[in-house]
Design a protein around this motif. Sequence first.
Motif, short mmCIF file in Angstrom:
data_model
loop_
_atom_site.label_atom_id
_atom_site.label_comp_id
_atom_site.label_asym_id
_atom_site.label_seq_id
_atom_site.Cartn_x
_atom_site.Cartn_y
_atom_site.Cartn_z
N GLU A 123 -38.32 7.76 -74.21
CA GLU A 123 -38.30 6.40 -74.68
C GLU A 123 -39.11 5.41 -73.60
OE1 GLU A 123 -34.53 5.90 -76.11
OE2 GLU A 123 -34.77 6.91 -78.10
N ALA A 124 -38.43 5.64 -72.47
CA ALA A 124 -38.88 4.49 -71.54
C ALA A 124 -40.33 4.59 -71.20
CB ALA A 124 -38.05 4.83 -70.27
N ASN A 125 -40.93 5.90 -71.42
CA ASN A 125 -42.05 6.14 -71.03
C ASN A 125 -43.24 6.27 -72.26
OD1 ASN A 125 -42.05 6.33 -68.06
ND2 ASN A 125 -40.55 7.62 -68.60
N TRP A 126 -43.05 6.17 -73.50
CA TRP A 126 -43.46 6.43 -74.55
C TRP A 126 -44.75 5.62 -74.67
CZ3 TRP A 126 -45.46 9.97 -77.22
CH2 TRP A 126 -45.91 9.73 -78.44
N GLU A 127 -44.70 4.31 -74.28
CA GLU A 127 -45.68 3.37 -74.29
C GLU A 127 -46.93 3.68 -73.26
OE1 GLU A 127 -46.51 0.28 -75.82
OE2 GLU A 127 -45.09 0.77 -77.25
N LYS A 128 -46.38 4.15 -72.15
CA LYS A 128 -47.36 4.44 -71.02
C LYS A 128 -48.03 5.81 -71.29
CE LYS A 128 -47.07 5.63 -66.18
NZ LYS A 128 -45.91 5.97 -65.39
N THR A 129 -47.28 6.72 -72.12
CA THR A 129 -47.76 7.97 -72.21
C THR A 129 -49.10 7.90 -73.44
OG1 THR A 129 -45.69 8.97 -72.45
CG2 THR A 129 -47.48 9.98 -73.49
N GLN A 130 -48.61 6.89 -74.40
CA GLN A 130 -49.72 6.66 -75.41
C GLN A 130 -51.16 5.77 -74.60
OE1 GLN A 130 -48.18 4.97 -79.27
NE2 GLN A 130 -46.58 4.78 -78.14
N ARG A 131 -50.81 5.10 -73.74
CA ARG A 131 -51.94 4.41 -73.16
C ARG A 131 -52.73 5.37 -72.25
NH1 ARG A 131 -48.82 0.24 -71.17
NH2 ARG A 131 -48.65 0.88 -69.16
N LEU A 132 -52.06 6.15 -71.57
CA LEU A 132 -52.61 7.38 -70.82
C LEU A 132 -53.57 8.25 -71.56
CD1 LEU A 132 -51.12 9.06 -67.82
CD2 LEU A 132 -52.47 10.41 -69.27
N ILE A 133 -52.95 8.43 -72.95
CA ILE A 133 -53.86 9.39 -73.67
C ILE A 133 -55.10 8.60 -74.19
CG2 ILE A 133 -53.88 10.70 -75.84
CD1 ILE A 133 -50.97 11.36 -75.16
N LEU A 191 -64.65 16.88 -74.80
CA LEU A 191 -63.88 16.85 -73.69
C LEU A 191 -62.36 16.92 -73.97
CD1 LEU A 191 -63.90 16.61 -70.60
CD2 LEU A 191 -63.59 13.94 -71.28
N LYS A 192 -61.77 18.01 -73.38
CA LYS A 192 -60.04 17.84 -73.80
C LYS A 192 -59.52 16.91 -73.16
CE LYS A 192 -60.66 22.57 -75.18
NZ LYS A 192 -60.03 23.83 -75.07
N ILE A 193 -58.53 16.58 -73.67
CA ILE A 193 -57.78 15.52 -72.98
C ILE A 193 -56.78 16.28 -71.88
CG2 ILE A 193 -55.70 13.94 -73.22
CD1 ILE A 193 -56.26 14.01 -76.24
N ASP A 194 -56.81 15.63 -70.83
CA ASP A 194 -56.14 16.28 -69.39
C ASP A 194 -54.69 15.58 -69.61
OD1 ASP A 194 -55.16 17.15 -67.23
OD2 ASP A 194 -56.95 16.72 -66.17
N LEU A 195 -53.61 16.57 -69.81
CA LEU A 195 -52.40 15.94 -69.74
C LEU A 195 -51.69 16.19 -68.48
CD1 LEU A 195 -51.44 17.57 -73.40
CD2 LEU A 195 -51.87 15.07 -72.62
N SER A 196 -52.45 16.48 -67.44
CA SER A 196 -51.74 16.87 -66.24
C SER A 196 -50.79 15.90 -65.64
CB SER A 196 -52.73 17.27 -65.04
OG SER A 196 -53.46 18.31 -65.41
N LYS A 197 -51.25 14.57 -65.84
CA LYS A 197 -50.52 13.46 -65.42
C LYS A 197 -48.87 13.51 -65.90
CE LYS A 197 -54.27 10.88 -64.17
NZ LYS A 197 -55.15 9.95 -64.97
N LEU A 198 -48.97 13.61 -67.21
CA LEU A 198 -47.60 13.97 -68.12
C LEU A 198 -46.95 14.89 -67.71
CD1 LEU A 198 -49.26 12.94 -71.46
CD2 LEU A 198 -48.20 11.40 -70.16
N PHE A 199 -47.45 16.11 -67.13
CA PHE A 199 -46.60 17.34 -66.80
C PHE A 199 -46.52 17.27 -65.19
CE2 PHE A 199 -48.45 18.93 -70.79
CZ PHE A 199 -47.23 18.84 -71.54
N GLY A 200 -46.49 16.14 -64.79
CA GLY A 200 -46.05 16.06 -63.18
C GLY A 200 -47.23 15.69 -62.22
N GLY A 201 -48.42 15.82 -62.67
CA GLY A 201 -49.51 15.82 -61.87
C GLY A 201 -49.68 14.42 -61.12
N GLY A 202 -50.34 14.14 -60.24
CA GLY A 202 -50.59 12.96 -59.51
C GLY A 202 -50.29 11.61 -60.48
N ASP A 203 -49.78 10.75 -59.71
CA ASP A 203 -49.13 9.52 -60.63
C ASP A 203 -50.26 8.45 -60.56
OD1 ASP A 203 -46.66 10.69 -61.14
OD2 ASP A 203 -46.08 9.86 -58.82
N GLN A 204 -51.40 8.67 -60.05
CA GLN A 204 -52.34 7.68 -59.99
C GLN A 204 -53.07 7.49 -61.26
OE1 GLN A 204 -55.05 8.50 -56.88
NE2 GLN A 204 -53.98 6.97 -55.53
#
Lengths: 361, 149
Positions: B134-144, A293-306
Amino acid sequence: MAAKKLTVVISQAQGKNPQKRHLEEELAARLIMEPGIDVCIVPHLNDMPVDHSGLLLLKSVSGPIVVLSWLYPRAARWILDRQGVKGHEGVTLLTSEDEDDEELQDDESGKGIGAGDVPNRRLYCIDLRVESTAEPYLEELRRIARENTQETVELLSWIGGNPSGGQLQQFLTPAPEAPAPTNGSAPPAASPETNGNGSTPQPVNLAADETPVKRRWYPVIDYSRCTNCMECIDFCLFGVYGVDTMDRILVEAQDNCKKGCPACSRVCPENAIIFPQHKSPAIAGADGEVAGLKIDLSKLFGGGDQDSLETAIAERDAELVKDGRDAVGMSVGVPKRQADKEPRKRDELDDLMDGLDDMDF
Amino acid sequence: MAEDLVFMMGKFEARIPGDRLYSDNHLWLQSCDNAYRVGLTAWSVRLLQDVYFLDWDVDPDTSVRHKQEIGQIESSKAVSALYAPADGRLVAFNEQLLDDPSAINTDGYGNGWLYLLETQAPLLSPAEYVEHLEANWEKTQRLIKGQLN
């Protein structure tokens, strides 16, 4: 005694998609001619009620089973487990391309609590969406049939064990009468031992003989991943989950589940809850991990904030309101474990990131 | 010309050139005639890895809204929808990428540009973008990490 048979079950697609039907029918027609293979057709695995003759037939088989269905193999396997059709995971070589090389041996040896009472036979689940023609499936089924006829040693060790009465019965009377469908509703034509060598072979079709099954919506638990953490039972407010006598989590009242709501799957820290009919592969039981399963990066690129927890809470609230109850938001059953993830030591992301430092960019 | 900045993603140095502006959804925008050339920052490319598929949901020369979904990108490791960085008009796409998106990886700040966008919206300076990272790096890592389960 007769050679060990391989039972191949074709689980039909929902709806009447002609292409899918065609593949199912072609497979059935050709498998009937294969020696050593019994074939039968049942409705969609997800939809069969517990007393459906298709399930009863599946439960009556003690040998190896291959299930061909329009589901991710994980979903098929754990639906069957839920319905009492258990076995060790058979390894099929027919998988979708994404999940090949990096697939790890995480399943049986993982940290999950594991399925209980697994008989010594293999259960192979193959996704019918992997190939569009019959040939690759036939090839793989022949390979699996060979693999299983060679395993008489394991079979003997099973005999030495303590088979239940039903198993023993079936072992001692390997051929004609169907042992299990003891309820009156089993269709007369349903002789599961149609052996492909008979003069007018017909695939056993348990799908057509009954009133069409209704679509169902419920979670199944992947016990190879489940750690019995109880987040799901805390989160779901519709009484779907319960525990067995050994305090293991189980889906107790699956029909309490709210159609379309996969919220508990989102809060599961181990991604062990599968909704076989959900549109998103991760929830429908695609092999997770980075490989399949690929990682979905949409949230990082501006998708829904939830994030997934917020999504789950919104889904749960929507169902509560539909039921005439009050929305509870974050106040009930919100997982605590997820919050602990951050300080975790080295993990896959670190490996992924660091491993790729060696690459050229 | 302003100096390039660097943001450390673990051990990886994401270069943030000083000669252009940025958006908080990890795109760079460089003035080009009356519009901006828009591309993915080194931070984005690092997370995506090898891009092999790029597709746009909108036609050239259409108005777009901030955060409107305008396309899809897929790499060996990840998928993502792509979203407009600001209200504006999407003038044209980099046609070369549609045949072969590899320039996103090999020349992300140059030939790997994605599209031309006209916008009046305020954008981030390189320093502001690095602060945002910098402000979002922690959150980014957590999300991934959340997705790796």
